[in-house]
Design an enzyme around this catalytic site. Structure first.
Site, PDB file in Angstrom:
ATOM      1  N   ARG A   1       0.856  -1.200   0.000  1.00 27.45           N
ATOM      2  CA  ARG A   1       0.000   0.000   0.000  1.00 27.45           C
ATOM      3  C   ARG A   1       0.890   1.247   0.000  1.00 27.45           C
ATOM      4  NH1 ARG A   1      -3.829   0.177   4.995  1.00 27.45           N
ATOM      5  NH2 ARG A   1      -4.889  -1.511   3.908  1.00 27.45           N
TER       6      ARG A   1
ATOM      7  N   ARG B   1      -1.658   6.909   9.322  1.00 27.98           N
ATOM      8  CA  ARG B   1      -1.787   6.354   7.958  1.00 27.98           C
ATOM      9  C   ARG B   1      -1.930   7.460   6.922  1.00 27.98           C
ATOM     10  NH1 ARG B   1      -3.765   1.037   8.335  1.00 27.98           N
ATOM     11  NH2 ARG B   1      -2.901   0.054  10.192  1.00 27.98           N
TER      12      ARG B   1
ATOM     13  N   LYS C   1      -5.720   7.777  12.065  1.00 32.43           N
ATOM     14  CA  LYS C   1      -6.142   8.262  10.746  1.00 32.43           C
ATOM     15  C   LYS C   1      -6.513   9.740  10.767  1.00 32.43           C
ATOM     16  CE  LYS C   1      -7.341   3.709   9.220  1.00 32.43           C
ATOM     17  NZ  LYS C   1      -8.342   2.790   8.688  1.00 32.43           N
TER      18      LYS C   1
ATOM     19  N   CYS D   1      -7.813 -10.657   1.478  1.00 31.87           N
ATOM     20  CA  CYS D   1      -7.881 -10.199   2.866  1.00 31.87           C
ATOM     21  C   CYS D   1      -8.017 -11.386   3.823  1.00 31.87           C
ATOM     22  CB  CYS D   1      -9.052  -9.236   3.071  1.00 31.87           C
ATOM     23  SG  CYS D   1      -9.158  -8.724   4.803  1.00 31.87           S
TER      24      CYS D   1
ATOM     25  N   CYS E   1     -16.334  -8.040   6.306  1.00 34.88           N
ATOM     26  CA  CYS E   1     -16.324  -8.288   7.758  1.00 34.88           C
ATOM     27  C   CYS E   1     -16.649  -6.964   8.442  1.00 34.88           C
ATOM     28  CB  CYS E   1     -14.967  -8.850   8.197  1.00 34.88           C
ATOM     29  SG  CYS E   1     -13.704  -7.610   8.525  1.00 34.88           S
TER      30      CYS E   1
ATOM     31  N   CYS F   1     -13.783  -1.344   6.393  1.00 33.14           N
ATOM     32  CA  CYS F   1     -12.811  -0.703   5.494  1.00 33.14           C
ATOM     33  C   CYS F   1     -13.453   0.146   4.389  1.00 33.14           C
ATOM     34  CB  CYS F   1     -11.892  -1.756   4.891  1.00 33.14           C
ATOM     35  SG  CYS F   1     -10.891  -2.593   6.143  1.00 33.14           S
TER      36      CYS F   1
HETATM   37 FE1  SRM Z   1      -8.850  -1.621   6.460  1.00 29.71          FE
HETATM   38  C1  SRM Z   1      -7.545  -4.231   8.160  1.00 29.71           C
HETATM   39  C2  SRM Z   1      -8.054  -3.021   3.537  1.00 29.71           C
HETATM   40  C3  SRM Z   1      -9.552   1.300   4.904  1.00 29.71           C
HETATM   41  C4  SRM Z   1     -10.560  -0.558   9.230  1.00 29.71           C
HETATM   42  N1  SRM Z   1      -7.897  -3.319   5.941  1.00 29.71           N
HETATM   43  C5  SRM Z   1      -7.383  -4.236   6.802  1.00 29.71           C
HETATM   44  C6  SRM Z   1      -6.539  -5.276   6.036  1.00 29.71           C
HETATM   45  C7  SRM Z   1      -5.135  -4.785   5.995  1.00 29.71           C
HETATM   46  C8  SRM Z   1      -6.644  -6.726   6.540  1.00 29.71           C
HETATM   47  C9  SRM Z   1      -5.633  -7.200   7.540  1.00 29.71           C
HETATM   48  O1  SRM Z   1      -5.380  -6.520   8.552  1.00 29.71           O
HETATM   49  O2  SRM Z   1      -5.087  -8.282   7.329  1.00 29.71           O
HETATM   50  C10 SRM Z   1      -7.225  -5.173   4.632  1.00 29.71           C
HETATM   51  C11 SRM Z   1      -6.360  -5.585   3.435  1.00 29.71           C
HETATM   52  C12 SRM Z   1      -7.240  -6.165   2.332  1.00 29.71           C
HETATM   53  C13 SRM Z   1      -6.511  -6.417   1.069  1.00 29.71           C
HETATM   54  O3  SRM Z   1      -6.329  -7.610   0.715  1.00 29.71           O
HETATM   55  O4  SRM Z   1      -6.149  -5.477   0.380  1.00 29.71           O
HETATM   56  C14 SRM Z   1      -7.737  -3.747   4.667  1.00 29.71           C
HETATM   57  N2  SRM Z   1      -8.690  -0.952   4.593  1.00 29.71           N
HETATM   58  C15 SRM Z   1      -8.423  -1.713   3.507  1.00 29.71           C
HETATM   59  C16 SRM Z   1      -8.649  -0.947   2.219  1.00 29.71           C
HETATM   60  C17 SRM Z   1      -7.711  -1.331   1.088  1.00 29.71           C
HETATM   61  C18 SRM Z   1     -10.121  -1.153   1.824  1.00 29.71           C
HETATM   62  C19 SRM Z   1     -10.514  -0.769   0.429  1.00 29.71           C
HETATM   63  O5  SRM Z   1     -11.179  -1.607  -0.178  1.00 29.71           O
HETATM   64  O6  SRM Z   1     -10.214   0.330  -0.030  1.00 29.71           O
HETATM   65  C20 SRM Z   1      -8.492   0.498   2.742  1.00 29.71           C
HETATM   66  C21 SRM Z   1      -7.082   1.011   2.692  1.00 29.71           C
HETATM   67  C22 SRM Z   1      -7.023   2.465   3.084  1.00 29.71           C
HETATM   68  C23 SRM Z   1      -5.669   3.094   2.952  1.00 29.71           C
HETATM   69  O7  SRM Z   1      -5.274   3.410   1.829  1.00 29.71           O
HETATM   70  O8  SRM Z   1      -5.013   3.324   3.977  1.00 29.71           O
HETATM   71  C24 SRM Z   1      -8.930   0.304   4.196  1.00 29.71           C
HETATM   72  N3  SRM Z   1      -9.795   0.119   6.997  1.00 29.71           N
HETATM   73  C25 SRM Z   1     -10.081   1.149   6.165  1.00 29.71           C
HETATM   74  C26 SRM Z   1     -11.046   2.011   6.767  1.00 29.71           C
HETATM   75  C27 SRM Z   1     -11.681   3.238   6.114  1.00 29.71           C
HETATM   76  C28 SRM Z   1     -10.918   4.487   6.397  1.00 29.71           C
HETATM   77  O9  SRM Z   1      -9.855   4.460   7.039  1.00 29.71           O
HETATM   78  O10 SRM Z   1     -11.380   5.546   5.975  1.00 29.71           O
HETATM   79  C29 SRM Z   1     -11.334   1.479   8.018  1.00 29.71           C
HETATM   80  C30 SRM Z   1     -12.389   2.018   9.012  1.00 29.71           C
HETATM   81  C31 SRM Z   1     -11.963   3.239   9.708  1.00 29.71           C
HETATM   82  C32 SRM Z   1     -11.258   2.896  10.974  1.00 29.71           C
HETATM   83  O11 SRM Z   1     -10.041   2.698  10.928  1.00 29.71           O
HETATM   84  O12 SRM Z   1     -11.925   2.780  12.017  1.00 29.71           O
HETATM   85  C33 SRM Z   1     -10.550   0.288   8.143  1.00 29.71           C
HETATM   86  N4  SRM Z   1      -8.984  -2.255   8.380  1.00 29.71           N
HETATM   87  C34 SRM Z   1      -9.786  -1.710   9.340  1.00 29.71           C
HETATM   88  C35 SRM Z   1      -9.720  -2.536  10.525  1.00 29.71           C
HETATM   89  C36 SRM Z   1     -10.485  -2.304  11.844  1.00 29.71           C
HETATM   90  C37 SRM Z   1      -9.735  -1.439  12.766  1.00 29.71           C
HETATM   91  C38 SRM Z   1     -10.428  -1.325  14.101  1.00 29.71           C
HETATM   92  O13 SRM Z   1     -10.391  -0.269  14.704  1.00 29.71           O
HETATM   93  O14 SRM Z   1     -10.992  -2.294  14.602  1.00 29.71           O
HETATM   94  C39 SRM Z   1      -8.852  -3.604  10.201  1.00 29.71           C
HETATM   95  C40 SRM Z   1      -8.446  -4.769  11.129  1.00 29.71           C
HETATM   96  C41 SRM Z   1      -7.292  -4.439  11.962  1.00 29.71           C
HETATM   97  O15 SRM Z   1      -6.692  -3.366  11.908  1.00 29.71           O
HETATM   98  O16 SRM Z   1      -6.943  -5.324  12.778  1.00 29.71           O
HETATM   99  C42 SRM Z   1      -8.415  -3.396   8.849  1.00 29.71           C
HETATM  100 FE1  SF4 Z   2     -10.872  -7.251   4.947  1.00 33.03          FE
HETATM  101 FE2  SF4 Z   2     -11.375  -4.749   5.700  1.00 33.03          FE
HETATM  102 FE3  SF4 Z   2     -13.034  -5.970   4.096  1.00 33.03          FE
HETATM  103 FE4  SF4 Z   2     -12.849  -6.785   6.618  1.00 33.03          FE
HETATM  104  S1  SF4 Z   2     -13.647  -4.837   5.923  1.00 33.03           S
HETATM  105  S2  SF4 Z   2     -12.968  -8.057   4.778  1.00 33.03           S
HETATM  106  S3  SF4 Z   2     -10.659  -6.362   6.998  1.00 33.03           S
HETATM  107  S4  SF4 Z   2     -10.893  -5.459   3.614  1.00 33.03           S
END
Ligand code: SRM
Ligand code: SF4
Length: 552
Positions: A63, A132, A202, A430, A469, A473
């Protein structure tokens, strides 16, 4: 002490054994400990979940860190080529204005990372317990206020970057970090210390009345306040803190939360305020439980007044009362629009953010041709779309012709409901996905579009978001209709967010089979059609009527 905290403390350079394993041809993966360090370098070790039955195939997701999502043409072309050479020949626009490369095998990881560096970009701190990618409004594309806010977003992003040399040594020099274990242990980051943050952090900027960065969902939100007498002049920012989306099914201690509005401060203090907020999180976030380690829980439990005083103490000045502001909508502008400097930008809908060729739609090739020939600036949007910006009037028609020839319409690019949709990546990459999202959303929208047509609602925009899930995200808890994965083929259905992105939706059905979705939505949408006030959106009607009938 929990494992992540012990790991960081034991090696604050974040290098672990990454450099050594990278040079080894004996393994196709990194150790579990190094998996955690890799995240700080913007890398996730994954496996292709479609292939698990025939054995684990390790793949990497990378990323980028692209503050404000602004990508110069030459950089875009380099990214496109890197995805072809070292990835799965797709580029994935993320929900935070960045790019991801998927499907990278270990021997391609070094060349890809070096290529990203050579394209003048970094992946450092795109993931991990740090700040981030910083979001900034992609629209209006150009204009004095937007430019100033983008400059502040870049300034905040730079000020919150970790200082470890490990990234440069490993990925640019191609060697392990040459420090003894005790030297590594002694390293201290000037901002993050030796333990970094308790969890991810964030930041997003927004310029009212557009909330195209979903600012209330961020740990730190900065809402630009313009001079009423001169709307191009930035006076300062309203400070928002404590937003977040992630939760876990069945765990009431976890929940999505809207940020609190804490006060106003002059624009020149923006880095001081960002540092004050992040260090307050560093010092008061919960380091004993990663599910409870986000800033939103500090705000929820200690209260906004306590947090404001803490930030004021650290920043060294008192916040003024928040200035009035109002958001009208989130989402992107599509098609051709004139910029304030007289040139044009083109908003392009990218289905689930995935740039690829799927004949007859050859988006990746089309973009390569247009960007290679006309060199527009690319703005990635938080809704996983893109804008081609800075285009002279004389080039508009040819660009439209090239795109159309590649199967990419410029006018009416998709139905309104499709254009306002998002899905997270989910399967097959994911590791946390419980159900499909990116691969399932297009078919869900086909059926939803048919239902809307059937009800005479075909032109209506409804914000639809789907995640595999509850981690959130694609920010599902802000959508008017959201599907949140629970198990293969089963989703929790949420209704009632608002177009301005200022209110959480609510769960309407739990564990719904995806094939039952349309039958579940038909009566709701039919009632909305019959009972709505003039031009009332679905989310507003749900809030005004449906939730009155269904106790929370
Ligand atoms: Fe996310 C974890 C993808 C935005 C909340 N997110 C993940 C992981 C890295 C899975 C992992 O930990 O193994 C996913 C990778 C999937 C893949 O195969 O690519 C993933 N998140 C993404 C992306 C690519 C989704 C998308 O389809 O665009 C976004 C990347 C953003 C970036 O460029 O930085 C992405 N993730 C978000 C957002 C939205 C936002 O930030 O505006 C959230 C919700 C906002 C927040 O943070 O509360 C988000 N991602 C999470 C979480 C839950 C965190 C929590 O507080 O519980 C996880 C799980 C974790 O961190 O353990 C997670
Ligand atoms: Fe994976 Fe994020 Fe989608 Fe959950 S919401 S399935 S962590 S990419």
């Amino acid at each position: 002490m929990i494992n992540n905290e012990a790991l960081k403390l034991n090696d604050p350079t974040l290098s672990g054994g990454i450099g050594e394993t990278l040079l080894s041809s004996e393994t196709d993966r990194f150790s579990e400990d190094d998996e955690q360090f890799l995240k700080f370098h913007g890398i996730y070790q994954q496996d292709d979940r479609d292939k698990r039955k025939t054995g684990k195939q390790y793949l990497f997701m990378i990323r980028a860190r692209i503050p404000g999502g602004v990508v110069p043409a030459a950089q875009y072309l380099a990214f496109d080529e890197l995805s072809r050479l070292h990835g799965n020949d797709t580029l994935r626009i993320t929900s935070r204005q960045s790019f991801q490369w998927h499907g990278v095998v270990k021997r391609q990881l070094g060349p890809l990372m070096k290529g990203i560096h050579d394209a003048l970009c970094t992946t450092l701190a795109a993931c991990g317990d740090v700040s981030r990618n910083v979001m900034s409004p992609p629209t209006p594309a150009i204009g004095a206020l937007a430019e100033r806010v983008l400059a502040d977003a870049r300034g905040v992003s730079a000020a919150l970057l970790p200082q470890t040399r490990a990234y440069h040594e490993i990925w640019v020099e191609g060697v392990p970090l040459a420090l003894a274990p005790e030297e590594k242990r002694a390293f201290e980051d000037p901002l993050y210390g030796r333990q970094y943050l308790p969890r991810k952090f964030k930041v997003a900027f927004a310029i009212p009345p557009l909330n195209d960065t979903d600012v209330f969902t961020n740990c730190l939100g900065l809402v630009a306040i313009a001079d009423p007498a001169d709307p191009a002049r930035l006076l300062g920012y309203n400070l928002l803190a404590g937003g977040g989306q992630g939760m876990s099914h069945g765990n009431k201690e976890t929940y999505p939360r809207i940020a609190d509005v804490l006060g106003f401060f002059p624009a020149e203090r923006v880095v001081d305020v960002a540092r004050a907020v992040i260090t307050a999180f560093r010092d008061f976030g919960d380091r004993t439980n990663r599910k409870h380690a986000r800033l939103k829980y500090v705000l929820a439990e200690r209260g906004p007044a306590w947090f404001r005083a803490e930030v004021e103490g650290r920043a060294g000045f008192v916040l003024e009362p928040a200035r009035p502001f109002a958001f009208e909508r989130q989402g992107d502008l599509f098609g051709w629009h004139r910029q304030s400097d007289g040139r044009w930008f083109l908003g392009l809908y990218v289905e689930t953010g995935r740039i690829r060729d799927t004949p007859p739609r050859r988006l990746k090739s089309a973009l390569r041709t247009v960007i290679g020939t006309y060199q527009p600036e690319i703005h990635l949007t938080p809704s996983q779309n893109l804008l081609l910006a800075g285009i002279p009037e004389s080039e508009k028609d040819t660009i439209t012709t090239i795109l159309t020839a590649h199967g990419i319409p410029v006018e009416r690019q998709a139905a309104a409901v499709r254009r306002a949709s998002m899905a997270c990546v989910a399967l097959p990459t994911c590791g946390l996905a419980l159900a499909e999202a990116e691969r399932a959303l297009p078919a869900v929208l086909d059926r939803l579009e048919s239902l809307l047509e059937e009800l005479g609602l075909g032109d209506e925009e409804i914000i639809v978001r789907m995640t595999g899930c509850p981690n959130g995200c694609a920010r599902p808890y802000m959508a008017e209709i959201a599907l949140v994965g629970r198990a293969p083929g089963r989703y929790n259905l949420y209704l009632g967010g608002t177009v301005a992105g200022t209110r959480l939706n609510r769960e309407y059905r739990a564990g719904l089979r995806i094939e039952d979705l349309i039958d579940e939505l038909r009566p709701v949408l039919a009632r909305w059609k019959n009972e709505r006030l003039p031009r009332e959106r679905l989310g507003e009607w749900v809030e005004r009527v449906l939730w009155r009938e269904v106790p929370a």
